[in-house]
Design a protein around this motif. Structure first.
Motif, PDB file in Angstrom:
ATOM      1  N   ALA A 246      51.551  35.270  25.303  1.00  0.00           N
ATOM      2  CA  ALA A 246      52.126  36.749  25.273  1.00  0.00           C
ATOM      3  C   ALA A 246      51.031  37.612  24.642  1.00  0.00           C
ATOM      4  O   ALA A 246      50.886  38.718  25.191  1.00  0.00           O
ATOM      5  CB  ALA A 246      53.126  36.661  24.275  1.00  0.00           C
ATOM      6  N   LEU A 247      50.454  37.242  23.580  1.00  0.00           N
ATOM      7  CA  LEU A 247      49.408  38.077  22.670  1.00  0.00           C
ATOM      8  C   LEU A 247      48.313  38.290  23.536  1.00  0.00           C
ATOM      9  O   LEU A 247      47.768  39.367  23.537  1.00  0.00           O
ATOM     10  CB  LEU A 247      49.106  37.412  21.314  1.00  0.00           C
ATOM     11  N   THR A 248      47.705  37.246  24.019  1.00  0.00           N
ATOM     12  CA  THR A 248      46.574  37.429  24.728  1.00  0.00           C
ATOM     13  C   THR A 248      46.478  38.134  25.994  1.00  0.00           C
ATOM     14  O   THR A 248      45.773  38.767  26.421  1.00  0.00           O
ATOM     15  CB  THR A 248      45.821  35.758  25.190  1.00  0.00           C
ATOM     16  N   VAL A 249      47.852  37.949  26.846  1.00  0.00           N
ATOM     17  CA  VAL A 249      48.061  38.986  27.941  1.00  0.00           C
ATOM     18  C   VAL A 249      48.116  40.153  27.720  1.00  0.00           C
ATOM     19  O   VAL A 249      47.234  40.917  28.095  1.00  0.00           O
ATOM     20  CB  VAL A 249      49.278  38.542  28.735  1.00  0.00           C
ATOM     21  N   TRP A 250      48.715  40.475  26.418  1.00  0.00           N
ATOM     22  CA  TRP A 250      48.943  42.001  26.310  1.00  0.00           C
ATOM     23  C   TRP A 250      47.642  42.601  25.544  1.00  0.00           C
ATOM     24  O   TRP A 250      47.140  43.686  26.263  1.00  0.00           O
ATOM     25  CB  TRP A 250      49.907  42.057  24.974  1.00  0.00           C
ATOM     26  N   VAL A 251      46.620  41.910  24.924  1.00  0.00           N
ATOM     27  CA  VAL A 251      45.326  42.445  24.629  1.00  0.00           C
ATOM     28  C   VAL A 251      44.626  42.224  25.576  1.00  0.00           C
ATOM     29  O   VAL A 251      43.601  43.347  25.690  1.00  0.00           O
ATOM     30  CB  VAL A 251      44.674  41.658  23.372  1.00  0.00           C
ATOM     31  N   ALA A 252      44.496  41.392  26.437  1.00  0.00           N
ATOM     32  CA  ALA A 252      43.895  41.263  27.633  1.00  0.00           C
ATOM     33  C   ALA A 252      43.899  42.646  28.447  1.00  0.00           C
ATOM     34  O   ALA A 252      42.837  43.127  29.317  1.00  0.00           O
ATOM     35  CB  ALA A 252      43.662  40.065  28.271  1.00  0.00           C
ATOM     36  N   ASN A 253      45.179  42.915  28.601  1.00  0.00           N
ATOM     37  CA  ASN A 253      45.359  44.069  29.641  1.00  0.00           C
ATOM     38  C   ASN A 253      44.624  45.341  29.025  1.00  0.00           C
ATOM     39  O   ASN A 253      44.294  46.386  29.894  1.00  0.00           O
ATOM     40  CB  ASN A 253      46.698  44.304  29.741  1.00  0.00           C
ATOM     41  N   LEU A 254      44.160  45.297  27.541  1.00  0.00           N
ATOM     42  CA  LEU A 254      43.582  46.593  27.040  1.00  0.00           C
ATOM     43  C   LEU A 254      42.272  46.678  27.600  1.00  0.00           C
ATOM     44  O   LEU A 254      41.490  47.608  27.914  1.00  0.00           O
ATOM     45  CB  LEU A 254      43.666  46.659  25.628  1.00  0.00           C
ATOM     46  N   SER A 255      41.568  45.437  27.786  1.00  0.00           N
ATOM     47  CA  SER A 255      40.283  45.301  28.127  1.00  0.00           C
ATOM     48  C   SER A 255      39.738  43.873  28.529  1.00  0.00           C
ATOM     49  O   SER A 255      39.360  42.984  27.671  1.00  0.00           O
ATOM     50  CB  SER A 255      39.002  45.849  27.378  1.00  0.00           C
ATOM     51  N   PRO A 256      40.098  43.440  29.817  1.00  0.00           N
ATOM     52  CA  PRO A 256      39.914  42.178  30.243  1.00  0.00           C
ATOM     53  C   PRO A 256      38.322  41.686  30.085  1.00  0.00           C
ATOM     54  O   PRO A 256      37.991  40.652  29.815  1.00  0.00           O
ATOM     55  CB  PRO A 256      39.957  41.964  31.802  1.00  0.00           C
ATOM     56  N   LYS A 257      37.305  42.626  30.239  1.00  0.00           N
ATOM     57  CA  LYS A 257      35.986  42.439  30.012  1.00  0.00           C
ATOM     58  C   LYS A 257      35.791  41.871  28.668  1.00  0.00           C
ATOM     59  O   LYS A 257      35.082  41.126  28.642  1.00  0.00           O
ATOM     60  CB  LYS A 257      35.151  43.672  30.390  1.00  0.00           C
ATOM     61  N   LEU A 258      36.528  42.491  27.632  1.00  0.00           N
ATOM     62  CA  LEU A 258      36.014  42.059  26.244  1.00  0.00           C
ATOM     63  C   LEU A 258      36.774  40.777  25.980  1.00  0.00           C
ATOM     64  O   LEU A 258      36.043  40.029  25.173  1.00  0.00           O
ATOM     65  CB  LEU A 258      36.835  42.828  25.301  1.00  0.00           C
ATOM     66  N   ALA A 259      37.909  40.401  26.823  1.00  0.00           N
ATOM     67  CA  ALA A 259      38.346  38.880  26.531  1.00  0.00           C
ATOM     68  C   ALA A 259      37.398  37.857  27.139  1.00  0.00           C
ATOM     69  O   ALA A 259      36.963  36.965  26.709  1.00  0.00           O
ATOM     70  CB  ALA A 259      39.608  38.922  27.377  1.00  0.00           C
TER      71      ALA A 259
END
Length: 311
Positions: A246-259
């Motif tokens: 849940a947390l990784t998907v939400w934050v990745a949506n902000l910037s997949p490139k940074l993930a």
């Protein structure tokens, strides 16, 4: 006073206005309020002078000023009511709180609360927290924003953080909202400030809440950093077995490139596969199944692969 408002040099105008206000008597209030309203109607806005007037009237006759404001709410406006209550709370907190308590469902309630909270925060921060923490949840959230905003303005970011860390633990709603105001303020300061703040407080109750974890990550990004070290620490300290992505998907949506950048730089980190799986799911949600599939190939955990592949 009309002559003072007509002075062309702003500093001299304000100097004359303040000198006249220094001798203001309670009975002068209605006439000065009417004068300022006439000037506003004519297109001449005197914001500082108006604020000073309402604060002065509240100091010399708070109840009279409040009665006038209630009767002429449209003319007094939001800023006038807020200035009045701020000054009243600063000089007579009991009287100002009593006026708020008697409001009921008045349309003035929001602006009264704003002025009251700011006045209490700048005169007695501990009393402001006690007051705000005792309000119903919706009002408590608004009050917390006003109180914490005033504390930051008065104490600066460092002083406000020290104040924040001494907040009573039995006020979770207030603390949660204060943490948001703190991080938003820090996001406009030196790079890394939000990350430092959030990392140092992972043991605090607000940091266990998914919504606050999301907010902290977004503020770290706004502050010029990558949120993934923070996300990895949160997942280790506050795991959510029922929703590991849940947390990784939400934050990745902000910037997949940074993930992806973080996962590439930390391939052996225990959280690396969850970050990749979260980024994969984020790409899938964005309508990019090809990129999602490329990332998913790097995930070896079958449970994470299955979760990431769900629509």
């Amino acid at each position: 006073m009309k002559g003072a408002l007509g002075h062309g040099l702003e500093s001299k105008r304000l100097e004359r206005w303040m000198a006249l206000l220094s001798s203001m008597e309670p009975g002068d209030g209605p006439a000065i309020a009417a004068l300022l309203d006439e000037e506003k109607a004519a297109g001449r806005q005197f914001g500082v002078e108006t604020m000073a007037f309402w604060q002065t009237w509240a100091r010399v006759d708070a109840k009279g000023a409040w009665a006038y404001a209630q009767e002429h709410a449209d003319a007094v406006g939001k800023s006038g009511v807020e200035s009045l209550l701020k000054s009243w709370a600063f000089g007579d907190p009991a009287g100002a709180k009593a006026a708020f308590a008697e409001l009921g469902e008045s349309p003035l309630k929001e602006m009264v609360l704003s002025g009251l909270a700011h006045g209490l925060a700048e005169s007695d921060p501990a009393a402001a927290v006690d007051f705000a923490s005792g309000l119903p949840e919706g009002l408590q959230i608004d009050a917390a924003v006003h109180v914490c905003g005033s504390i930051i303005s008065t104490m600066g970011n460092e002083g406000a953080q020290a104040w924040f860390d001494k907040l009573p633990a039995d006020s979770p709603i207030f603390n949660k909202e204060a943490s948001r105001v703190m991080m938003e303020a820090l996001s406009r300061s030196e790079p890394g400030a939000v990350e430092k703040f959030a990392f140092a407080r992972l043991d605090q109750q607000w940091a266990t809440r998914p919504a606050e974890q999301n907010f902290a990550a977004s503020m770290i990004m706004r502050n010029g950093g990558s949120p993934w070290d923070f996300v990895a620490a949160v997942m280790e300290k506050h795991p959510r077995p029922d929703a590991p992505l849940a947390l990784t998907v939400w934050v990745a949506n902000l910037s997949p490139k940074l993930a992806i950048t973080w996962a590439d730089a930390n391939p052996d980190h225990p959280a690396a596969e969850r970050v990749l799986a979260g980024a994969s799911k984020a790409f899938l949600q964005r309508g990019n199944p090809e990129q999602a599939a490329i990332l998913l190939e790097r995930v070896t955990d079958p449970d994470l692969r299955e979760r990431a592949g769900r629509e």
